[in-house]
Design a protein around this motif. Sequence first.
Motif, short mmCIF file in Angstrom:
data_model
loop_
_atom_site.label_atom_id
_atom_site.label_comp_id
_atom_site.label_asym_id
_atom_site.label_seq_id
_atom_site.Cartn_x
_atom_site.Cartn_y
_atom_site.Cartn_z
N ASP A 50 0.86 -1.14 -0.05
CA ASP A 50 -0.02 0.03 0.20
C ASP A 50 0.82 1.53 -0.17
O ASP A 50 0.34 2.46 0.22
N SER A 52 2.83 4.82 -1.16
CA SER A 52 2.84 5.58 -2.29
C SER A 52 3.78 5.52 -2.93
O SER A 52 4.84 4.84 -2.71
N SER A 85 -6.52 -2.23 -4.43
CA SER A 85 -6.92 -1.18 -3.53
C SER A 85 -7.63 0.05 -4.04
O SER A 85 -7.03 0.40 -5.15
N LYS A 88 -5.96 6.48 -3.68
CA LYS A 88 -5.69 7.56 -2.66
C LYS A 88 -5.48 8.75 -3.25
O LYS A 88 -4.26 8.97 -3.66
N ALA A 93 -2.78 2.20 -6.24
CA ALA A 93 -2.09 0.96 -5.89
C ALA A 93 -1.24 0.20 -6.69
O ALA A 93 -2.11 -0.10 -7.79
#
Length: 144
Positions: A50, A52, A85, A88, A93
Amino acid sequence: MVQSETERAVGYLVKRVQQALRRQCDAALKPTGLSMAQYAVLRALADHPDASASELARLCFVTRQSLQDVLGGLRSSGLVKQGASPPKGRARALALTTSGLHRLTAGEAAVSDVESAMLRDIPAARRRELAGLLTACADNLENA
């Protein structure tokens, strides 16, 4: 040849080890079709699914631009895909493909063999001590 004071300095020795390790790992990884940069990104993705792009770049010791270049090659080789996922913000992801996982496994074996050769004849207690000392050095510099 007699070593100079510079060649006995800790910083010089760390760089010497890093350079030799990189050369040996690059050679060992060649049959897997991975570069050291590609291996590092696959390893980081496997360990931190997960993460970044900024986190992956930091984990791989590269800039975000360099990371994007490596990821482009990994995507086109079918080793990395869009993760499941939810995004964000703008960040998506990433995940290893089955091929990426197999290539990572082969790369791990190659890198492990190089590390074993590097640490040959160094007892386990001294290895732990060395790891602790290097961690302290990194922490001291990163927190300065």
